[in-house]
Structures are given as C-alpha cells and as structure tokens.
Design an enzyme around this catalytic site. Sequence first.
Site, PDB file in Angstrom:
ATOM      1  N   GLU A   1       0.851  -1.197   0.000  1.00 46.79           N
ATOM      2  CA  GLU A   1       0.000   0.000   0.000  1.00 46.79           C
ATOM      3  C   GLU A   1       0.879   1.236   0.000  1.00 46.79           C
ATOM      4  O   GLU A   1       2.101   1.150   0.207  1.00 46.79           O
ATOM      5  CB  GLU A   1      -0.944  -0.020   1.205  1.00 46.79           C
ATOM      6  CG  GLU A   1      -1.995  -1.111   1.082  1.00 46.79           C
ATOM      7  CD  GLU A   1      -2.965  -1.156   2.245  1.00 46.79           C
ATOM      8  OE1 GLU A   1      -3.438  -0.092   2.670  1.00 46.79           O
ATOM      9  OE2 GLU A   1      -3.247  -2.261   2.720  1.00 46.79           O
TER      10      GLU A   1
ATOM     11  N   HIS B   1      -9.331   9.040   2.371  1.00 56.33           N
ATOM     12  CA  HIS B   1      -8.866   7.937   1.528  1.00 56.33           C
ATOM     13  C   HIS B   1      -9.032   8.374   0.077  1.00 56.33           C
ATOM     14  O   HIS B   1     -10.104   8.867  -0.299  1.00 56.33           O
ATOM     15  CB  HIS B   1      -9.667   6.670   1.802  1.00 56.33           C
ATOM     16  CG  HIS B   1      -8.988   5.439   1.282  1.00 56.33           C
ATOM     17  ND1 HIS B   1      -8.839   5.198  -0.070  1.00 56.33           N
ATOM     18  CD2 HIS B   1      -8.389   4.403   1.906  1.00 56.33           C
ATOM     19  CE1 HIS B   1      -8.188   4.052  -0.232  1.00 56.33           C
ATOM     20  NE2 HIS B   1      -7.892   3.556   0.947  1.00 56.33           N
TER      21      HIS B   1
ATOM     22  N   ARG C   1      -1.017   8.641   1.297  1.00 60.02           N
ATOM     23  CA  ARG C   1      -2.404   9.052   1.029  1.00 60.02           C
ATOM     24  C   ARG C   1      -2.626  10.544   0.946  1.00 60.02           C
ATOM     25  O   ARG C   1      -3.461  11.007   0.183  1.00 60.02           O
ATOM     26  CB  ARG C   1      -3.294   8.526   2.153  1.00 60.02           C
ATOM     27  CG  ARG C   1      -3.636   7.138   1.908  1.00 60.02           C
ATOM     28  CD  ARG C   1      -4.666   6.653   2.821  1.00 60.02           C
ATOM     29  NE  ARG C   1      -4.586   5.211   2.647  1.00 60.02           N
ATOM     30  CZ  ARG C   1      -5.057   4.336   3.475  1.00 60.02           C
ATOM     31  NH1 ARG C   1      -5.661   4.735   4.562  1.00 60.02           N
ATOM     32  NH2 ARG C   1      -4.950   3.066   3.227  1.00 60.02           N
TER      33      ARG C   1
ATOM     34  N   HIS D   1     -11.782   9.273   6.069  1.00 62.98           N
ATOM     35  CA  HIS D   1     -11.493   7.852   6.301  1.00 62.98           C
ATOM     36  C   HIS D   1     -10.996   7.558   7.712  1.00 62.98           C
ATOM     37  O   HIS D   1     -11.431   6.595   8.337  1.00 62.98           O
ATOM     38  CB  HIS D   1     -10.437   7.426   5.280  1.00 62.98           C
ATOM     39  CG  HIS D   1     -10.040   5.989   5.347  1.00 62.98           C
ATOM     40  ND1 HIS D   1     -10.939   4.964   5.165  1.00 62.98           N
ATOM     41  CD2 HIS D   1      -8.835   5.399   5.556  1.00 62.98           C
ATOM     42  CE1 HIS D   1     -10.303   3.802   5.249  1.00 62.98           C
ATOM     43  NE2 HIS D   1      -9.027   4.037   5.517  1.00 62.98           N
TER      44      HIS D   1
ATOM     45  N   ARG E   1      -1.322   8.931   8.903  1.00 60.29           N
ATOM     46  CA  ARG E   1      -1.161   7.501   9.201  1.00 60.29           C
ATOM     47  C   ARG E   1      -0.679   6.739   7.978  1.00 60.29           C
ATOM     48  O   ARG E   1      -1.226   6.896   6.877  1.00 60.29           O
ATOM     49  CB  ARG E   1      -2.501   6.930   9.649  1.00 60.29           C
ATOM     50  CG  ARG E   1      -2.471   5.433   9.889  1.00 60.29           C
ATOM     51  CD  ARG E   1      -3.845   4.950  10.269  1.00 60.29           C
ATOM     52  NE  ARG E   1      -4.773   5.107   9.169  1.00 60.29           N
ATOM     53  CZ  ARG E   1      -5.266   4.097   8.460  1.00 60.29           C
ATOM     54  NH1 ARG E   1      -4.934   2.855   8.736  1.00 60.29           N
ATOM     55  NH2 ARG E   1      -6.120   4.328   7.493  1.00 60.29           N
TER      56      ARG E   1
HETATM   57  P1  FAD Z   1     -14.279   0.493  15.692  1.00 52.23           P
HETATM   58  O1  FAD Z   1     -13.939  -0.763  15.027  1.00 52.23           O
HETATM   59  O2  FAD Z   1     -14.832   1.558  14.849  1.00 52.23           O
HETATM   60  O3  FAD Z   1     -15.307   0.187  16.861  1.00 52.23           O
HETATM   61  C1  FAD Z   1     -15.918   1.249  17.566  1.00 52.23           C
HETATM   62  C2  FAD Z   1     -16.953   0.671  18.504  1.00 52.23           C
HETATM   63  O4  FAD Z   1     -17.364   1.637  19.453  1.00 52.23           O
HETATM   64  C3  FAD Z   1     -18.231   0.203  17.825  1.00 52.23           C
HETATM   65  O5  FAD Z   1     -18.601  -1.013  18.398  1.00 52.23           O
HETATM   66  C4  FAD Z   1     -19.247   1.274  18.197  1.00 52.23           C
HETATM   67  O6  FAD Z   1     -20.571   0.829  18.222  1.00 52.23           O
HETATM   68  C5  FAD Z   1     -18.769   1.618  19.577  1.00 52.23           C
HETATM   69  N1  FAD Z   1     -19.207   2.918  20.072  1.00 52.23           N
HETATM   70  C6  FAD Z   1     -18.844   4.141  19.599  1.00 52.23           C
HETATM   71  N2  FAD Z   1     -19.436   5.100  20.324  1.00 52.23           N
HETATM   72  C7  FAD Z   1     -20.188   4.480  21.261  1.00 52.23           C
HETATM   73  C8  FAD Z   1     -21.057   4.927  22.282  1.00 52.23           C
HETATM   74  N3  FAD Z   1     -21.301   6.234  22.504  1.00 52.23           N
HETATM   75  N4  FAD Z   1     -21.685   4.021  23.052  1.00 52.23           N
HETATM   76  C9  FAD Z   1     -21.487   2.696  22.851  1.00 52.23           C
HETATM   77  N5  FAD Z   1     -20.691   2.209  21.885  1.00 52.23           N
HETATM   78  C10 FAD Z   1     -20.044   3.090  21.101  1.00 52.23           C
HETATM   79  N6  FAD Z   1      -7.026   0.006   9.037  1.00 52.23           N
HETATM   80  C11 FAD Z   1      -6.011  -0.857   8.782  1.00 52.23           C
HETATM   81  O7  FAD Z   1      -5.059  -0.946   9.565  1.00 52.23           O
HETATM   82  N7  FAD Z   1      -6.060  -1.640   7.663  1.00 52.23           N
HETATM   83  C12 FAD Z   1      -7.064  -1.591   6.765  1.00 52.23           C
HETATM   84  O8  FAD Z   1      -7.073  -2.321   5.792  1.00 52.23           O
HETATM   85  C13 FAD Z   1      -8.113  -0.669   7.005  1.00 52.23           C
HETATM   86  N8  FAD Z   1      -9.135  -0.556   6.116  1.00 52.23           N
HETATM   87  C14 FAD Z   1     -10.185   0.260   6.423  1.00 52.23           C
HETATM   88  C15 FAD Z   1     -11.279   0.309   5.561  1.00 52.23           C
HETATM   89  C16 FAD Z   1     -12.390   1.059   5.896  1.00 52.23           C
HETATM   90  C17 FAD Z   1     -13.560   1.108   4.963  1.00 52.23           C
HETATM   91  C18 FAD Z   1     -12.413   1.791   7.112  1.00 52.23           C
HETATM   92  C19 FAD Z   1     -13.598   2.594   7.502  1.00 52.23           C
HETATM   93  C20 FAD Z   1     -11.311   1.773   7.951  1.00 52.23           C
HETATM   94  C21 FAD Z   1     -10.199   1.008   7.623  1.00 52.23           C
HETATM   95  N9  FAD Z   1      -9.097   0.953   8.466  1.00 52.23           N
HETATM   96  C22 FAD Z   1      -8.068   0.093   8.192  1.00 52.23           C
HETATM   97  C23 FAD Z   1      -9.111   1.644   9.756  1.00 52.23           C
HETATM   98  C24 FAD Z   1      -9.496   0.638  10.854  1.00 52.23           C
HETATM   99  O9  FAD Z   1     -10.477  -0.236  10.372  1.00 52.23           O
HETATM  100  C25 FAD Z   1     -10.034   1.323  12.089  1.00 52.23           C
HETATM  101  O10 FAD Z   1      -9.177   2.360  12.471  1.00 52.23           O
HETATM  102  C26 FAD Z   1     -10.148   0.348  13.246  1.00 52.23           C
HETATM  103  O11 FAD Z   1     -10.889  -0.771  12.846  1.00 52.23           O
HETATM  104  C27 FAD Z   1     -10.793   1.010  14.437  1.00 52.23           C
HETATM  105  O12 FAD Z   1     -11.020   0.032  15.405  1.00 52.23           O
HETATM  106  P2  FAD Z   1     -11.601   0.475  16.806  1.00 52.23           P
HETATM  107  O13 FAD Z   1     -11.728  -0.762  17.604  1.00 52.23           O
HETATM  108  O14 FAD Z   1     -10.801   1.580  17.345  1.00 52.23           O
HETATM  109  O15 FAD Z   1     -13.044   1.095  16.480  1.00 52.23           O
HETATM  110  C1  SIN Z   2      -7.349   0.255   2.308  1.00 55.40           C
HETATM  111  O1  SIN Z   2      -7.551  -0.944   2.178  1.00 55.40           O
HETATM  112  O2  SIN Z   2      -7.060   1.004   1.371  1.00 55.40           O
HETATM  113  C2  SIN Z   2      -7.486   0.853   3.660  1.00 55.40           C
HETATM  114  C3  SIN Z   2      -6.268   0.602   4.438  1.00 55.40           C
HETATM  115  C4  SIN Z   2      -6.167   1.520   5.611  1.00 55.40           C
HETATM  116  O3  SIN Z   2      -6.948   2.441   5.765  1.00 55.40           O
HETATM  117  O4  SIN Z   2      -5.236   1.324   6.394  1.00 55.40           O
END
Ligand code: FAD
Ligand code: SIN
Length: 532
Positions: free
Chosen positions: A115, A243, A291, A352, A387
């Site tokens: 990437e 993104h 990015r 993103h 990032r």
């Molecule tokens: P999340 O997985 O977003 O979980 C948040 C949780 O908090 C949810 O359960 C939500 O319901 C809960 N919550 C929030 N507020 C409240 C509230 N007030 N009360 C109760 N519950 C609440 N990163 C990579 O490293 N590699 C990738 O390939 C990649 N691809 C991505 C593709 C997409 C489309 C997206 C959107 C992101 C991507 N990212 C990637 C980024 C990565 O997915 C996220 O940064 C990461 O998953 C965040 O994890 P988290 O556990 O912090 O939060």
């Molecule tokens: C992607 O698959 O392009 C998302 C990866 C990331 O946000 O880290």
Amino acid sequence: METDFLVIGSGIAGLTYALKVAQHCPDKRVTIITKTVEDETNTKYAQGGVAVVNDLEHDSFKKHIEDTLIAGDGLCNKKIVEIVVREGPKRVQEIIDLGAQFDKDPGGDYSLGREGGHSENRVIHYKDVTGKEIERALLAAIHKQKNIELVTHCYVVDIITQHHLGYLVTKSTTDIECHGVYALNEHTNRIEKILSHITLLATGGNGQAYRTTTNPVIATGDGVAMVYRAKGRIENMEFIQFHPTALYRAGVRGQAFLISEAVRGDGAILRNSDREAFMEKYDERRDLAPRDVVARAIDSEMKRTGTEHVWLDCTEMDLVKFKHHFPNIYEKCKSIGVDIHKDWIPVAPAAHYSCGGIKTDEWGRSSIRRLYACGECASTGLHGANRLASNSLLEAMVFAHRSFEDSCKVILGDEAFKDIPDWNAEGTTEPKEMILITQSLKELQQVMSDYVGIVRSNVRLERAERRLDMLHEETESLYERTVLSPQLCQLRNLITVGYLIVKGASFRKESRGLHYNTSYPYKSKLMQNIIL
Ligand code: FAD
Ligand code: SIN
C-alpha cells in the site's frame, strides 16, 4: 450496574482488550457496551489488511519504522513507533492463534500486499475483507468467555467523574478520575449508570463529521467528545485522513464503499477525465505515494477539470488474480454495472481515518485516572501528521495489549464504588421534530466537507467556526430540553469533534501531513502536536 472492567466499543480495540483482561482475571467481571449490533464497527469494513514485518529476509523493523516516520511528517513519537512495529508481530500471531485467517501464497507463506508509503510488501490480509475476518474471530472468542457480558444497543452518553459528585473540574484539575459511564439502554429506554473500576474507551473514528466517508454510521467521535467534555486531553484533531479512492456514486452521501489501496498496490492506475495517468505529475512514487499526497492530487485534478471524481483503471490487471484478492470489490463493482476488466472505476476521496484523538501514553492511559483509550479514538503518537496505510489495526492490537497489562496491575477490585447520582432527566420532553436533528447533521457535514476538507484556508476555517457556533448553540438548547436519543447525542458529539478539528486546524500555522492550509503552504519548524 457495577463491573470491574468496562469496555466501550466492540471493534478490534475493545474486543482484544476485553478478551485479554477476562482471560487474565477470570474472577473479574468484564462488560462490553456497544451502541448498535455487536459487529457494526469500522473494524468490520477494513479491507487492505495489517501492516506487519513478517518476512525478515526482505523486510525489517527499521524499514517499517522509517516508512511510518516519513508518512507521519515529523510528528510521530519515535518511541511509540518502535513499540508498535516491534511488538506488532507478537500481537498478530495472537489473533492468528485465535483463528483469524490470512491469505497464503502457494509456497505456504503469508501473501503480502503493498500500500501507499510502504517500501516493502508487508500487508497481511484475508482477501479484501480482513477486518470482517478479525471481527469474526474475536467475537467467537468473546462469546466463549464466561466472565464477559456484551451489551448491544446501549449508547454511552458521558463518562462519570467527580464533576457528577458536585466537584468543580476544569482543564487544570490534575486528578480527574473516571467512575464509569451514563448509558442510554435502548432495551429499557432509560439512562443507566454503569460503575466500573477501570474503563476503556474504544469508540473508533469520526468520519461521519463529513458528507462522504468510508466509515459506517457508528463513527461519530463519541469517545473524543466525552473526554473533551470531561476536561481530558485531546490531541492533533486536525489530521483527518481522506482515503483517495472511495467508490463515487452521483448524489450519494454518507458511507461510501472503499476501493482498497491494495488495488493500486497490485497495479491499478489513477486517471483523470482526460484519460491521463496524472500521479506522475505529482510524486515520483506515483499511485503509491502516501495518502495525503494522492488525495490532494485527486482533489486538484477534480478542481482543474471540474469533475466530481477521477477514474481507477484496473483493466491491465490479471482478472483471475484480481477476483482472488479482491472478491468483494469485484462483486460490488459488478453490482453497479462496472466490469473492472473493461471499465474504469469512478473514485473520489472520502473522510477515512482520524489520526488524532484522546491523548494517551505508552500504556494507553488517558489524562483521566482509570480511563484508558485505544484504537482509532486514541492519539498514541504513532501516526503523527498522517497515518501509514494499514498501521491502525496493528496499533489497536498493540495498545489493547498494553492497556490490558497496565490496567490489570492497577485494578483495585474490592474498592467501594462512589455514591454516584442517577441521571437527571427532569424538565425534558419527547422530541417533537426529528428533522431538527437530521437537518443539523447535514449542515454540519456540509460545512466540514466544504471548509475543513483536504484543502483548507484561514477564511474557510473562520467561516466553519462561525457556522459550527450556531449549530452548537441550537443543539445545546435542544439537548437541555429534550429526552435524549442516540441521534441527538451523536449530533452533539459530531459538532464537538468538528469544533476540535477546526480549532486544531486554526492553531496549526503551517501545512504538514494531512493538514494543508493555502494561507500557510509550508512547514514550520516551530509547530508540534496541538493539545486541546
Ligand atoms: P471500531 O472498530 O470503529 O469500533 C468502535 C466501537 O465503538 C463500535 O462497536 C461502536 O458501536 C462503539 N461505540 C462508539 N461510540 C459508542 C457509544 N457512545 N456508546 C457505545 N458504543 C459506542 N485500518 C487498517 O489498519 N487496515 C485496513 O485495511 C483498514 N481498512 C479500512 C477500511 C475502511 C472502509 C475503514 C472505515 C477503515 C479502515 N481501516 C483500516 C481503519 C481501521 O479499520 C479502524 O481504524 C479500526 O478498525 C478502528 O477500530 P476500533 O476498535 O478503534 O473502532
Ligand atoms: C485500504 O484498504 O485502502 C485501507 C487501508 C487503511 O486504511 O489502512
């Protein structure tokens, strides 16, 4: 309700932490709260994979550290970068041991994707649905763990501190302490207090502050807004990552389907409306530049040609390999009539990832005692001003582990809970017009996208602040008078997050990483992290 460890969020950060503390302390109660269904998270949508040094013959920790520092444009905390890169492989092995699948090549080694900003192929992945697979494996393990309770459809409104006991708490209070949360339980329709010895915020990102985002509707910056209200420290909010390649659909707003950067890693090329492969005009790394560079280049091409999107050309790629690595993307394109073998995919940048957030130390501790934060809602120092792709899942795993280690040391399970008052809903009435909330949300997203997007200027930021002031005033008045709903609380939180992004952007008198301000187009030697 009373619990030992309270975890807000059921994405990779919250689930990893909950599982570890529950396994390590089988006699303690662990409660996970999540606002909708258990797997609706940013995690579920992660495509590209996890950046991790796996193949020491071709790659090294030094290279991954260097790539992360270069992307972060001078603002990464080097110690944290070292920690995440070096501890990453152990944490990834743990998730593999839990049963998460990652693709292998015919020789049996992990298949490594590429990437933007990475000098080597180092992204392990499960097809183009890596996050879904990780979420599946974690939830399966969580459901087997007897001392974990997972409560869905429960919306956390605020964290409880001594402010709720009547003490004055300000930004200068040094011993702010978290006693749990107030949460709107949608099963009972009541705001309940949940008291805990340790609380972890793993509430994810805030992409919903913008008109189009790759994030699902849950990404409303709740954790950041709650900590800000509780007078905790928030950092670097101006660094919002767009993104470069979200699928463009005319007139569609809200969550946009992502076309993973790994597709460019496998050879796809960006083209403008004149069919030109324009990235070579902007950066020698062309389509695989970091990015911020690619998103700005696309923004500039769209403005120059007056179009709402550019194209991603995959027609020269091996179709069999494409379908194998990116089945989900292939099917999505097909479902809207785009045959990637013949047609170019219309793409445009979308909000993103939030690089800043709740300021934490190397053990995931926030500035509030007994309150930890990890995952996307935290600002650990790993990402700096931008990032590096696929570093966030890794960061979440590493800091969930570190928060687990530290919080298990400090938990005082037998300490009595404070006598916290119930939530006071006196004087509030049922909302009469939901349109007031939905319309304000649209206005907020419009303001943030138009004035606080990929390219900013002082005039745009001042204008955004004035618009946000008005939205803030109206929403606070609604909040005082109305029976609370998740929609109203989320709007309020998104306005706070918008304000923090604008404030961070206005304080930063330079352009760096993801923050580009035409009024200060250069980097300044004096600027550091901005703490709000
Ligand atoms: P999340 O997985 O977003 O979980 C948040 C949780 O908090 C949810 O359960 C939500 O319901 C809960 N919550 C929030 N507020 C409240 C509230 N007030 N009360 C109760 N519950 C609440 N990163 C990579 O490293 N590699 C990738 O390939 C990649 N691809 C991505 C593709 C997409 C489309 C997206 C959107 C992101 C991507 N990212 C990637 C980024 C990565 O997915 C996220 O940064 C990461 O998953 C965040 O994890 P988290 O556990 O912090 O939060
Ligand atoms: C992607 O698959 O392009 C998302 C990866 C990331 O946000 O880290």
